[in-house]
Design a protein around this motif. Structure first.
Motif, PDB file in Angstrom:
ATOM      1  N   THR A   1     -24.503  48.860  25.084  1.00  0.00           N
ATOM      2  CA  THR A   1     -25.147  48.510  26.340  1.00  0.00           C
ATOM      3  C   THR A   1     -26.375  47.675  26.055  1.00  0.00           C
ATOM      4  N   LEU A   2     -26.546  46.596  26.803  1.00  0.00           N
ATOM      5  CA  LEU A   2     -27.638  45.660  26.571  1.00  0.00           C
ATOM      6  C   LEU A   2     -28.518  45.568  27.797  1.00  0.00           C
ATOM      7  N   ALA A   3     -29.733  45.098  27.588  1.00  0.00           N
ATOM      8  CA  ALA A   3     -30.576  44.752  28.721  1.00  0.00           C
ATOM      9  C   ALA A   3     -29.938  43.590  29.457  1.00  0.00           C
ATOM     10  N   PRO A   4     -30.108  43.489  30.802  1.00  0.00           N
ATOM     11  CA  PRO A   4     -29.500  42.385  31.547  1.00  0.00           C
ATOM     12  C   PRO A   4     -29.844  41.044  30.922  1.00  0.00           C
ATOM     13  N   GLY A   5     -28.803  40.212  30.770  1.00  0.00           N
ATOM     14  CA  GLY A   5     -28.987  38.876  30.226  1.00  0.00           C
ATOM     15  C   GLY A   5     -28.738  38.765  28.746  1.00  0.00           C
ATOM     16  N   GLN A   6     -28.503  39.891  28.057  1.00  0.00           N
ATOM     17  CA  GLN A   6     -28.433  39.839  26.611  1.00  0.00           C
ATOM     18  C   GLN A   6     -27.007  40.042  26.100  1.00  0.00           C
ATOM     19  N   SER A   7     -26.643  39.252  25.104  1.00  0.00           N
ATOM     20  CA  SER A   7     -25.389  39.405  24.386  1.00  0.00           C
ATOM     21  C   SER A   7     -25.686  39.044  22.941  1.00  0.00           C
ATOM     22  N   PRO A   8     -25.105  39.753  21.966  1.00  0.00           N
ATOM     23  CA  PRO A   8     -25.515  39.553  20.584  1.00  0.00           C
ATOM     24  C   PRO A   8     -25.042  38.224  20.031  1.00  0.00           C
ATOM     25  N   PRO A   9     -25.748  37.681  19.034  1.00  0.00           N
ATOM     26  CA  PRO A   9     -25.313  36.429  18.419  1.00  0.00           C
ATOM     27  C   PRO A   9     -24.041  36.613  17.615  1.00  0.00           C
ATOM     28  N   VAL A  10     -23.302  35.530  17.442  1.00  0.00           N
ATOM     29  CA  VAL A  10     -22.118  35.541  16.595  1.00  0.00           C
ATOM     30  C   VAL A  10     -22.299  34.464  15.535  1.00  0.00           C
ATOM     31  N   ALA A  11     -21.521  34.573  14.462  1.00  0.00           N
ATOM     32  CA  ALA A  11     -21.629  33.607  13.373  1.00  0.00           C
ATOM     33  C   ALA A  11     -21.146  32.239  13.832  1.00  0.00           C
ATOM     34  N   GLU A  12     -21.954  31.221  13.597  1.00  0.00           N
ATOM     35  CA  GLU A  12     -21.601  29.824  13.867  1.00  0.00           C
ATOM     36  C   GLU A  12     -20.971  29.651  15.255  1.00  0.00           C
ATOM     37  N   PRO A  13     -21.711  29.924  16.308  1.00  0.00           N
ATOM     38  CA  PRO A  13     -21.132  29.785  17.647  1.00  0.00           C
ATOM     39  C   PRO A  13     -20.854  28.334  17.992  1.00  0.00           C
ATOM     40  N   VAL A  14     -19.743  28.110  18.707  1.00  0.00           N
ATOM     41  CA  VAL A  14     -19.495  26.770  19.236  1.00  0.00           C
ATOM     42  C   VAL A  14     -20.277  26.582  20.531  1.00  0.00           C
ATOM     43  N   LEU A  15     -20.492  27.682  21.259  1.00  0.00           N
ATOM     44  CA  LEU A  15     -21.274  27.655  22.495  1.00  0.00           C
ATOM     45  C   LEU A  15     -22.421  28.638  22.348  1.00  0.00           C
ATOM     46  N   ARG A  16     -23.626  28.164  22.657  1.00  0.00           N
ATOM     47  CA  ARG A  16     -24.818  29.000  22.515  1.00  0.00           C
ATOM     48  C   ARG A  16     -25.703  28.807  23.742  1.00  0.00           C
ATOM     49  N   LEU A  17     -25.997  29.903  24.432  1.00  0.00           N
ATOM     50  CA  LEU A  17     -26.904  29.891  25.576  1.00  0.00           C
ATOM     51  C   LEU A  17     -28.133  30.709  25.221  1.00  0.00           C
ATOM     52  N   ARG A  18     -29.295  30.184  25.590  1.00  0.00           N
ATOM     53  CA  ARG A  18     -30.526  30.936  25.363  1.00  0.00           C
ATOM     54  C   ARG A  18     -31.421  30.840  26.604  1.00  0.00           C
ATOM     55  N   GLY A  19     -31.747  32.020  27.144  1.00  0.00           N
ATOM     56  CA  GLY A  19     -32.690  32.109  28.247  1.00  0.00           C
ATOM     57  C   GLY A  19     -32.263  31.386  29.500  1.00  0.00           C
ATOM     58  N   LEU A  20     -30.947  31.317  29.748  1.00  0.00           N
ATOM     59  CA  LEU A  20     -30.456  30.539  30.887  1.00  0.00           C
ATOM     60  C   LEU A  20     -30.797  31.261  32.187  1.00  0.00           C
ATOM     61  N   ARG A  21     -31.458  30.513  33.070  1.00  0.00           N
ATOM     62  CA  ARG A  21     -31.939  31.096  34.316  1.00  0.00           C
ATOM     63  C   ARG A  21     -31.724  30.108  35.462  1.00  0.00           C
ATOM     64  N   LYS A  22     -31.247  30.641  36.602  1.00  0.00           N
ATOM     65  CA  LYS A  22     -31.044  29.800  37.777  1.00  0.00           C
ATOM     66  C   LYS A  22     -31.389  30.593  39.028  1.00  0.00           C
ATOM     67  N   THR A  23     -32.231  29.994  39.876  1.00  0.00           N
ATOM     68  CA  THR A  23     -32.664  30.633  41.103  1.00  0.00           C
ATOM     69  C   THR A  23     -32.342  29.743  42.292  1.00  0.00           C
ATOM     70  N   PHE A  24     -31.850  30.362  43.363  1.00  0.00           N
ATOM     71  CA  PHE A  24     -31.629  29.677  44.633  1.00  0.00           C
ATOM     72  C   PHE A  24     -32.535  30.342  45.665  1.00  0.00           C
ATOM     73  N   GLY A  25     -33.631  29.669  46.012  1.00  0.00           N
ATOM     74  CA  GLY A  25     -34.585  30.286  46.932  1.00  0.00           C
ATOM     75  C   GLY A  25     -35.169  31.544  46.319  1.00  0.00           C
ATOM     76  N   ASP A  26     -34.968  32.666  47.006  1.00  0.00           N
ATOM     77  CA  ASP A  26     -35.479  33.944  46.513  1.00  0.00           C
ATOM     78  C   ASP A  26     -34.451  34.700  45.674  1.00  0.00           C
TER      79      ASP A  26
END
Length: 264
Positions: A2-27
């Motif tokens: 179980t992880l804190a919201p937004g967290q997933s562990p790193p993997v070796a040599e990822p082809v896709l890597r997201l860090r701190g991705l955040r998107k807000t629509f209004g509130d």
């Protein structure tokens, strides 16, 4: 795990890597600082309730929606930005478009060009973006339409195809760009129930071929059978992740447990 919201562990040599991705629509904070790595050849399915931010996450990855914070990397290359002496600078629309071409996407709706045949729809991107000749692009398109079971419909227009056939053309179109990662956003949600099986079979074939896939889906049987890893996503973040057997047979988080109890 179980992880804190937004967290997933790193993997070796990822082809896709997201860090701190955040998107807000209004509130509404639709995506809450998501970290996620996807390894080359890995199939990751994202499941969760409607409105939890799953589709927005995918749209941020290929910059249909511009993230408010964070970044996306494909094969170690920042998408949409360049690092200039430690500061991120936005790339031109043209350079960004060429980068995003490495991220294929299959949408809920098929979004085919109505005035183009199936083979023309699939060949369009390789000609315009990859610079293939008309003959080369058409050959590639015909091969991919054969792979998705539509060899006899290459000359058909979208209006002459069923919804399932149109979605298979859309999958072939995404694959024609030879993407580093292929995103699927609820690809069967707009289909009549009797048409879903053919599309899922094509997706399973793509998964077996070693294509890196990130799939938002409500088809739990597909996630169980085709995924290497399943992520339960809720309230804009990663709540729980693991092997399909872990998530479906022994979920640890109460939100995952409640969701799966309601869809079984």
């Amino acid at each position: 795990m179980t992880l804190a919201p937004g967290q997933s562990p790193p993997v070796a040599e990822p082809v896709l890597r997201l860090r701190g991705l955040r998107k807000t629509f209004g509130d509404v904070e639709a995506v809450r600082g998501v970290d996620l790595d996807v390894a080359r050849g890995e199939v990751v399915c994202i499941v969760g309730p409607s409105g939890s931010g799953k589709s927005t996450l995918l749209r941020c990855i290929n910059l249909i929606e511009a993230p408010d914070e964070g970044f996306v990397e494909v094969d170690g290359q920042l998408i949409g930005y360049a690092d200039r002496r430690g500061r991120l600078r936005r790339l031109s629309a043209r350079r960004t478009a060429r980068q995003v071409a490495r991220i294929g996407m299959v949408f809920q709706q098929f979004n085919l060009f109505a005035t183009m045949t199936a083979v023309e729809n699939v060949a369009y991107g390789p000609r315009r973006v990859l610079g293939l000749s008309a003959d080369e692009a058409r050959v590639r398109a015909a091969e991919l339409l054969d792979r998705v079971g539509l060899a006899d419909r290459t000359g058909s227009y979208p209006r002459q195809l069923s919804g399932g056939q149109q979605q298979r053309v859309a999958i072939a179109r995404a694959m024609a760009m030879d993407p580093a990662v292929l995103l699927f956003d609820e690809p069967t949600s707009a289909l009549d129930p009797e048409l879903v099986g053919d599309v899922l079979a094509v997706m399973a074939d793509v998964a077996r071929s070693g294509t890196t896939m990130l799939v938002v889906t409500h088809e739990m049987s597909f996630a169980r059978e085709a995924a290497d890893r399943v992520i339960f996503f809720d309230d804009g973040g990663v709540v729980e992740h693991g092997r399909p057997s872990d998530i479906f047979d022994n979920p640890q988080h109460h939100r995952t447990q409640a969701f799966l109890a309601g869809v079984r």
